[in-house]
Write a protein that holds these residues in place. Structure first.
Motif, PDB file in Angstrom:
ATOM      1  N   ASP A   1       0.804  -1.216   0.000  1.00 17.38           N
ATOM      2  CA  ASP A   1       0.000   0.000   0.000  1.00 17.38           C
ATOM      3  C   ASP A   1       0.838   1.266   0.000  1.00 17.38           C
ATOM      4  O   ASP A   1       0.277   2.372   0.045  1.00 17.38           O
TER       5      ASP A   1
ATOM      6  N   SER B   1      -0.872   3.531  -5.331  1.00 20.74           N
ATOM      7  CA  SER B   1      -0.052   2.612  -4.551  1.00 20.74           C
ATOM      8  C   SER B   1       0.466   1.483  -5.433  1.00 20.74           C
ATOM      9  O   SER B   1       0.012   1.295  -6.570  1.00 20.74           O
TER      10      SER B   1
ATOM     11  N   GLU C   1      -5.901   6.626  -4.470  1.00 23.14           N
ATOM     12  CA  GLU C   1      -6.120   7.481  -3.314  1.00 23.14           C
ATOM     13  C   GLU C   1      -5.884   8.928  -3.724  1.00 23.14           C
ATOM     14  O   GLU C   1      -4.834   9.259  -4.282  1.00 23.14           O
TER      15      GLU C   1
ATOM     16  N   SER D   1     -10.592   3.774   2.065  1.00 22.47           N
ATOM     17  CA  SER D   1      -9.700   4.695   1.354  1.00 22.47           C
ATOM     18  C   SER D   1     -10.245   5.118   0.011  1.00 22.47           C
ATOM     19  O   SER D   1      -9.711   5.998  -0.629  1.00 22.47           O
TER      20      SER D   1
END
Length: 1474
Positions: free
Chosen positions: A1169, A1190, A1430, A1452
């Motif tokens: 991540d 990520s 994200e 997220s």
């Protein structure tokens, strides 16, 4: 389309229907039956006792009513006429006898005609108007700017019976609901013109065979009684739900008008269940009950048609949503008496007038062969060539002989008498044009003069080609110099211009012609009704029409001009006008030969060098007549420097060709004031009015009485906007001073008719369109009989409806009136008319006001265009001008603001848009003016590229749609339960599950891309991953697995040793599209750094592109910047220092010189991540947004694309995308390493040099899959549209292309993709191969690659066509999705954006309640993908962060904000609206 359900409010599943029915009807099961279903229907259709009986009126009754109303109107108008108080007219009741055969007046429909567009000049100079504008601006400063107050909106929507096709959505069971309403267009009229109610109902229920239902598909499941009940209820729908009819044959003659009761009688008759009606339950048990309308709603839902009702295909009810502006009660209205037709003087008959123009040429060519006919000038003002009448006669004969006998063969000549030929001559060679024109007349061939095409993409050139094609032109006559100057192909041949027919170019110079035999002589006969020539005319919409002029009209027009201008033999005339058309042709080419005059032709090229040249030639040759425009007079004033040798006393007539422009009076007055001391007399200035259809309409006669002033009037602009004449004082600001254009032409009759509708005579104080009845006019638009009737066969009518003449009149396209003494006044043209909120504004008036606001400092005077565009069913004014290069942005905006204030003060109208474009960017006409229709088209297409724009829609768009009614707040749980109860499907869709898909690729065991690259470098070191092509199509560079691995290692060493970077530091990669960018990206991964790809600054535009680079570097907190040596120098250059502070750059590393060491250890992330890279992009509004990706999301993303596109090492994929953000970056840099396929990289910038590079590479490498952008597709479509044959000859073959995916973050461009498919279909491209993808800022890819093409050997069939649906735009305003048929009003086409990627799930959520929506609603799209990104949440980021819907998903993740634009179907197909 089978997978897409037609979505309507109230739809219910079969199971839901069964439960609802058993629950609601169960209480009535014990009741006994009393009648059959037919009786039920009969009983339900009976009107209630107190209801008023409906009556039907046939079309004949409507005609009678109209006639009665007309009679009443005649009586009222006869009693209410009052004489005008300030105009008086003398009338001659006699009508011309020398006219064509009388034509019977036709219906009123012929008077709705297409308006034309004439040329408009650049000068609108008026000192008086300038002072008025300055005074208005000063007054505007004194008063406070008024802020538009919100107006009270009233609903004017009229409820009609159109909602009778669907039952009401109410649960009320009262007796006033549920009855069937009749359709006003359900049945045709009977032979007697009327039909009774019983017969109509009987025919609708039992005997009607024309009423069909398009929703007759059988319902699966359910009992037979339910079907019988549904069938019985369906019989109550009398409306015709047939398919959309053929609009070309649809007429309103077969409709029946229904007079509906008023007041309380309009309520619907209730169905009387209980003792009056019977019904069967699902078990077949008849019941007698009193059931609510809910049952009818539920049953009719199953039988509801999938297509909209028939009438909705023709009714445009969007106007009901707009505010209707009420007319001003104080607006002026015409009060004068009805005008009478005005007749010109009698056309005299002179004994020595020739019987035809060719006979006149023969006379002067044999009697006075040495008399000068035409003198041409060079650019220095010296005589270039003198054409005598003898040379004109002999050379015209030679041209006529060669046209008839030297083109083609003796058995099949190319040109026969009566055929049309094009005359293509430059504006500086009138002698060659004159010889060719008279040669055509002698050969009895019809000349069509046109402008010289300079390039293949001239403005309006395609429309000229359409005219030539419709005229059947196959031969073009031209001069030797013009032929050499035409565009040539590489082989030296003249290419076929866009839209032009194939032409044979024939040079008319004597050295290229054969001498005619001694016994050959042209046949010269008297003037007849054969076509003499065709003059082209450009309409308001840009189309080009050909006005035919007969030989008798040509001769009569020359005679009328001779009489009106008092022409005599051997007079000298100076002509500055275009000699190929209009006044320049009539005076300088035709009438001059009839009277053996000497014409001095001044070319436009000489006028640009020396604007005083025409005045000098008048003095040099002591010319008696000069033909000019007000433009020439204005520029002569500007160039005048008190020259002492100017003497204009020889002039007896100065013809002002654009006298129809009311603003020409300022140039005339200023020219007279300056040159009156040089011998110019006031009575010499003679304005004239003309049009291509009516030729010369009026001209001021030269007089010897200098004490008689010319006619002029000061009119109120406010009154003119309402079409009313009101005399005002010159002290007022909003006035228009007009001058007369003389009297009606000899032998002609003139009247003024209303511009719209039936051509009724105007009142004496009313502005109308001038119409002329004469022999000396055009006769038709060539090949357009319908438009000919609307323009050339007009029968003006009195207020009683009687025609004033048995002879047809011709519309001139001029707006004006006939004043005292028979003087004609013109206030504008129909082409420049703009109707804004019911008021008429002339484009010339708006131009004059804009140019009066100090234009010389900011814009060019002659480069301004004013037109109107339709916004919300009303015209809006748009002004486009070319800005001077030395004008600053602040100064330009101040000028634009003052222009808006001046137009608002003087014209009381708002300007929708005022745009300034760079100099020399507007399309030009051949004579240098602005091409109005092309400019408007560029504006509508968004291709003007203005440098300054000032839009004021709030001041001019006053009929905005009524505000939407806000629905009451409903929670997400209530929405979900309501959807489930009503049987609606939740709007959600998902791709394949990533975890359950079998995949044997060994790359799956690696979580990080850096590990995948290392594994490929060990297992397949020599496998080529990337191939970069240059603009020539050759390989510029390539990378194998091991080469990329080793280069990434060296870059990692440089980052750690030279840059001293640590794990997690951000590095900006500023590289051009290529291999270096890929290597730098993986070098950052090897070093543990976070790369950010940044588009490098453009070398030619550093000032605007470098600040973006600087902003991304600063916002991303980059500790280092890697780039090439060339860009490194550019970042530290002087130009860069002027744009940004170069001292604040972070450490800049040059990767052209890499160390040779290997890193001690390659970085491996400790957590999947952790951040892999940052994806930055700039939106179209200039806002910066960034996304965090990520390592886990990146790997999952690449795997999803690999499975969707079926990528494996033996594949080759061509990529022509920008590699800096979004899906383009992933395909360019990441996918090849993960999947192992070879990527052929084509930088989009290389296509500017070689547009065929991408397609040639796809063909050369036999690529089956390729990715591109819309810009690349558009560049290929425009740049290669005319080169398909040459590309085919070069071996370009696209038959192997299986998928061509367009990568974008927008709605699919259907028109562009279809054009691309059709254009390259001949090169083997299959239409199904072209598809689209969709992604956004937060989710780089949502849908991709919807279908594939397989050969029969592979799968046995081909993939489906991409689905296209049509959505009702009116429903979209209310966040509803309603699918309609193609071609329906307000339909918006939406093309499938592709199948959803594996691992992605989409749900449509309400942006306000956060709850899921049904599939017939519009909302935000929320996603739950495994490769979710994200957001890089910072204050600088934008792009619409969404809200969290009430569904479970990773914490997220955030939903996509696509601005209420998503629509999905059960087949994993999505459509995106924006």
């Amino acid at each position: 389309m089978s997978a897409v359900a037609f979505l309507f409010d109230g739809d219910i599943t079969q199971k839901g229907y069964e439960k609802k029915r058993s629950k609601l009807i169960g209480a009535y099961l014990p009741q006994p039956p009393t009648a059959n279903g037919a009786a039920v229907v009969r009983c339900r259709l009976q009107p209630s006792e107190g209801a008023t009986r409906r009556t039907f009126r046939s079309a004949h009754i409507g005609v009678c009513d109209i006639r009665e109303a007309a009679a009443r109107e005649r009586a009222a108008s006869a009693a209410g006429n009052r004489p005008l108080f300030y105009f008086r007219f003398g009338v001659d009741q006699a009508l011309p006898q020398e006219r064509r055969t009388p034509v019977t007046p036709s219906s009123a429909s012929r008077y709705h005609r297409r308006r034309s567009s004439g040329s408009r000049d650049e000068r609108y100079r008026s000192d008086v108007h300038t002072e008025a504008v300055q005074a208005a601006l000063a007054k505007h400063k004194e008063r406070k700017m008024a802020v538009p107050m919100p107006s009270k909106r009233r609903s004017l929507v009229v409820q009609t019976s159109m909602d009778a096709y669907t039952p009401p959505d109410t649960s009320s069971g009262s007796e006033d609901e549920g009855s069937v309403q009749g359709d006003s267009q359900g049945t045709p009229t009977s032979s007697q013109g009327s039909i009774n109610m019983e017969h109509w109902i009987s025919q609708a229920i039992h005997g009607s065979t024309t009423s069909t239902t398009s929703s007759s598909s059988t319902q699966s499941g359910g009992s037979g009684a339910a079907h019988r009940l549904a069938d019985v209820m369906a019989q109550t729908h009398i409306e015709n739900h047939s398919a959309p009819p053929d609009v070309t044959t649809y007429t309103s003659e077969h409709s029946i008008q229904v007079e509906r009761p008023q007041g309380s009688t309009t309520s619907r008759t209730a169905p009387k269940y209980g003792n009056a009606e019977l019904m069967e339950t699902g078990d077949g048990v008849p019941v007698s009950s009193r059931v609510s309308a809910k049952i009818q709603q539920l049953v009719n839902t199953l039988k509801r048609p999938k297509r909209p009702p028939l009438r909705e295909f023709f009714v445009d009810d969007f106007e009901e949503l707009l505010e209707v502006q009420q007319p001003d009660p104080n607006q002026p209205k015409p009060e004068g008496a009805q005008m009478l037709a005005m007749r010109g003087e009698q056309l005299g008959v002179v004994t020595n007038w020739p019987p035809s123009l060719e006979a006149a040429l023969q006379r002067w060519g044999t009697i006075s062969p040495k008399a000068p006919c035409l003198t041409t000038m060079d650019t220095n003002g010296k005589p270039l060539y003198i054409l005598t009448y003898g040379k004109l006669w002999t050379r015209s004969m030679k041209v006529a002989y060669n046209i008839l006998h030297k083109l083609g063969t003796k058995q099949e000549p190319m040109v026969r008498p009566g055929d049309r030929v094009a005359l293509v001559f430059p504006n500086n060679d009138p002698a060659a044009f004159m010889v060719a024109f008279y040669g055509c007349l002698l050969a009895e061939v019809v000349p069509v003069p046109i402008e010289v095409p300079l390039t293949r993409k001239d403005a309006g050139s395609q429309q000229i080609g359409f005219l030539l094609g419709s005229c059947g032109v196959t031969v073009a006559l031209t001069s030797d110099a013009c032929h050499k100057g035409l565009p040539k192909s590489p082989t030296g041949e003249i290419p076929q211009f866009k839209g032009w027919p194939k032409l044979l170019w024939f040079v008319t110079e004597s050295k290229h012609l054969s001498k005619p035999p001694r016994d050959w002589f042209p046949h010269i006969k008297d003037a007849n009704n054969d076509t003499a020539y065709i003059e082209y005319k450009t309409c308001k919409d840009g189309s080009v029409l050909g006005v035919t002029v007969t030989r008798i009209a040509l001769l009569t027009h020359c005679q009328a001009l001779t009489q009106a201008c008092s022409y005599t033999e051997a007079e000298t005339i100076v002509n500055v006008l275009d000699f190929k058309k209009d006044v320049g042709l009539w005076h300088g080419i035709l009438t001059s030969v009839m009277n053996m005059m000497h014409v001095i032709s001044i070319p436009y090229s000489l006028m640009k060098v020396n604007p005083l040249s025409w005045i000098q030639k008048v003095c040099q040759y002591k010319a008696k007549v000069a033909c000019v425009k007000s433009r020439d007079m204005h520029w002569a004033l500007v160039a005048h420097r008190d020259q002492r040798d100017v003497n204009l006393s020889s002039l007896r007539m100065l013809i002002v060709a654009d006298g129809a422009n009311p603003w020409s009076i300022s140039s005339c007055d200023a020219f007279l004031n300056v040159f009156q001391s040089k011998g110019l007399r006031q009575e010499v200035i003679c304005p004239c009015a003309s049009s291509p259809e009516a030729l010369t309409v009026a001209i001021r006669r030269p007089t010897d009485d200098s004490n008689q002033p010319p006619g002029r009037g000061v009119l109120s602009m406010h009154g003119l906007t309402y079409g009313v004449i009101r005399v005002d004082s010159e002290e007022k600001l909003s006035v228009l001073t007009v001058q007369d254009v003389g009297l009606v032409m000899p032998g002609a009759i003139m009247c003024s008719v209303k511009p719209d509708g039936i051509p009724q005579l105007c009142r004496t104080d009313e502005i109308g369109e001038l119409c002329v009845c004469a022999v000396a006019t055009g006769t038709s638009y060539y090949g357009l009989s319908g438009m000919t009737k609307n323009t050339f066969e007009v029968f003006p009518m009195t207020s009683s409806g009687a025609p004033i003449s048995e002879y047809p009149f011709i519309r001139t396209g001029l707006l004006g009136f006939v004043g005292p003494g028979g003087l004609v006044f013109v206030v504008g043209k129909m082409d420049g008319l703009m109707v804004v909120s019911g008021r008429r504004h002339n484009a010339d008036d708006i131009v004059a006001t804009a140019l009066a606001v100090e234009p010389m400092k900011f814009v060019y005077r002659g480069r301004i265009a004013v037109f109107s565009v339709t916004v919300l069913h009303d015209e809006r004014i748009v002004i486009v001008a070319e800005q001077r290069p030395d004008s600053t942005e602040e100064d330009s905006f101040q000028w634009m603001s003052r222009v808006l204030q001046a137009i608002d003060s003087i014209h009381q109208v708002g300007v929708y848009c005022l745009a300034l474009v760079p100099a020399n960017t507007l399309p030009k006409t051949p004579l240098g003016g602005i091409h109005l229709s092309e400019t408007k088209q560029l504006f509508l297409e968004g291709s003007l590229h203005p440098c300054n724009v000032l839009m004021c829609p709030h001041t001019c768009v006053t009929n905005l749609p009524k505000p939407r009614q806000k629905q009451p707040e409903i929670g997400p749980a209530s929405v979900m339960v309501g959807n489930l109860v009503s049987g609606k499907r939740i709007a959600q869709a998902s791709g394949r599950d990533l975890g359950q898909i079998e995949d044997n690729d060994q790359a799956r065991k690696f979580l990080f891309l850096s590990e995948v690259l290392q594994w490929r470098a060990q297992t397949t070191p020599d496998h080529v991953l990337y191939t970069l092509l240059n603009c020539r199509g050759t390989i510029a560079n390539s990378l194998t697995c091991v080469q990329l691995h080793k280069r990434a290692e060296k870059i990692a060493v440089m980052l750690m040793e030279r840059g001293h970077l640590q794990d997690g530091d951000h590095v900006a990669l500023v590289y051009p599209p290529g291999i270096d960018l890929i290597a730098a990206f993986y070098g950052c991964l090897y070093a543990g750094c976070v790369p950010i790809t940044v588009r490098p600054p453009h070398p030619q535009n550093i000032a605007t592109t470098l600040p973006t680079v600087k902003m991304i570097v600063e916002v991303s907190r980059s500790a280092c910047l890697m780039t090439t040596q060339l860009i490194c120098k550019l970042l530290r250059s002087r130009e860069a220092a002027a744009a940004v502070d170069v001292r604040t750059w972070p450490l800049i590393l040059d990767t052209d010189d890499l160390p040779k060491k290997r890193p001690a250890q390659i970085y491996k992330p400790s957590n999947p991540d952790t951040l892999a890279y940052l994806d930055f992009s700039v939106s179209t509004t200039g806002m910066l947004a960034g996304v965090k990706m990520s390592h886990a999301a990146t790997s999952a993303f690449c795997r999803s694309i690999k499975l969707q596109c079926e990528l494996y090492p033996s594949r080759e994929v061509a990529i022509c995308l920008d590699p800096y953000c979004g899906l383009g970056f992933v395909l360019w840099c990441l996918c090849s390493v993960y999947s192992g396929h070879q990527s052929i990289l084509i930088p989009p910038s290389e296509l500017e040099t070689n547009p065929a590079l991408w397609l040639l590479a796809v063909s050369q490498y036999k690529v089956r899959d390729t990715f591109c952008s819309y810009s690349v597709m558009e560049l290929c479509t425009k740049g290669l549209g005319s080169q398909t044959e040459s590309l085919k000859a070069r071996g370009l073959d696209l038959s192997r292309v299986r998928t061509c995916v367009v990568v974008a973050e927008e709605r699919p461009r259907i028109a562009l993709t279809q054009s691309f498919s059709k254009l390259f279909k001949d090169l083997g491209l299959h239409p199904r191969a072209v598809s689209t993808s969709f992604g956004c800022r937060v989710n780089l890819a949502i849908c991709l690659q919807p279908h594939r093409l397989w050969t029969l050997a592979e799968q046995g069939t081909s993939g489906p066509d991409p689905t296209t649906v049509y959505v009702d735009m009116r429903a979209l305003r209310h966040d509803r999705v309603r699918l309609v048929e193609r071609g329906s009003p307000h339909s918006l086409p939406l093309m499938e954006s592709g199948k959803i990627l594996p691992g992605v799930r989409i749900i449509i959520a309400n942006p306000e309640t956060k709850g899921p929506l049904g599939d017939s609603h519009l909302g935000e799209s929320a996603m739950m993908p495994s490769m979710w990104s994200e957001r890089w949440m910072k204050p600088w980021s934008c792009g619409g962060c969404g809200t969290t819907p009430s569904t479970s998903r990773p914490q997220s993740s955030e939903p996509i904000k696509v601005s209420q634009n998503a629509l999905c179907s059960p087949g994993q197909i999505c459509w995106w609206l924006w």
